[in-house]
Motif scaffolding. Structure first.
Motif, PDB file in Angstrom:
ATOM      1  N   THR A  31       0.826  -1.207   0.000  1.00  0.00           N
ATOM      2  CA  THR A  31       0.000   0.000   0.000  1.00  0.00           C
ATOM      3  C   THR A  31       0.858   1.253   0.000  1.00  0.00           C
ATOM      4  N   ARG A  59      -6.868  -3.035  -1.748  1.00  0.00           N
ATOM      5  CA  ARG A  59      -6.109  -4.285  -1.635  1.00  0.00           C
ATOM      6  C   ARG A  59      -6.738  -5.271  -0.645  1.00  0.00           C
ATOM      7  N   LEU A 116      -5.326   1.053   0.650  1.00  0.00           N
ATOM      8  CA  LEU A 116      -5.335  -0.137   1.501  1.00  0.00           C
ATOM      9  C   LEU A 116      -6.635  -0.914   1.316  1.00  0.00           C
ATOM     10  N   ASP A 127       1.837   2.075  -3.428  1.00  0.00           N
ATOM     11  CA  ASP A 127       0.730   2.190  -4.379  1.00  0.00           C
ATOM     12  C   ASP A 127       0.886   3.500  -5.163  1.00  0.00           C
TER      13      ASP A 127
END
Length: 149
Positions: free
Chosen positions: A34, A63, A60, A37
């Motif tokens: 994350t 995911r 987050l 990302d």
């Protein structure tokens, strides 16, 4: 004592009455992924802490969310799980807050259990500087107590 959950099974989390999401366990791998990302890295340096928190939470959640229940569109029909829908869900303030409290903060509890405390990055101690003037001269040593022995 630290309790390890060796099952690493996804769990359901209630975000609002009738709304729940199934989330992956909050692992190191998930947090590291994350942090890197593209949406998180694209947040400008001058962005506020709040803007960074929202970008991180959405990345987050994209995911971590595996399934959901109780989420529908304006027509009343259930909405399929997808990145845009997850972002829209977290745009609802009470949902965002509950996600942060029930999922993210529980994963970060170990940080709070450390023995030493660092300065708060956004609180009253952020960037604190000493304001006391230095002493003019050294203090005298304390006299030893005289006893009748």
């Amino acid at each position: 004592m630290l309790t390890l959950d060796l099952t690493n099974e996804p769990r359901w989390h209630d975000l609002a009455p009738g709304v729940r999401v199934q989330l992956r366990p909050l692992t190191t791998a998930l947090m590291v992924a994350t942090r890197s990302d593209p949406a998180v890295e694209a947040v400008p340096e001058e962005a506020s802490d709040e803007e960074r928190a929202v970008a991180f939470a959405k990345a987050l959640a994209r995911r971590a969310v595996l399934a959901w229940e109780g989420i529908g569109g304006a027509d009343g029909n259930p909405i399929d799980l997808g990145p845009e829908a997850i972002d829209a869900l977290l745009d609802i303030w009470p949902i965002f807050e509950t996600f942060q409290l029930t999922y993210v903060s529980k994963g970060l509890l170990l940080e709070q259990e450390k023995n030493a405390s660092a300065l708060s990055p956004s609180g009253p101690s952020a960037g604190a500087t000493g304001i006391a003037k230095p002493a003019r001269k050294r203090a005298k040593a304390a006299q030893s107590a005289r006893t009748g022995r």
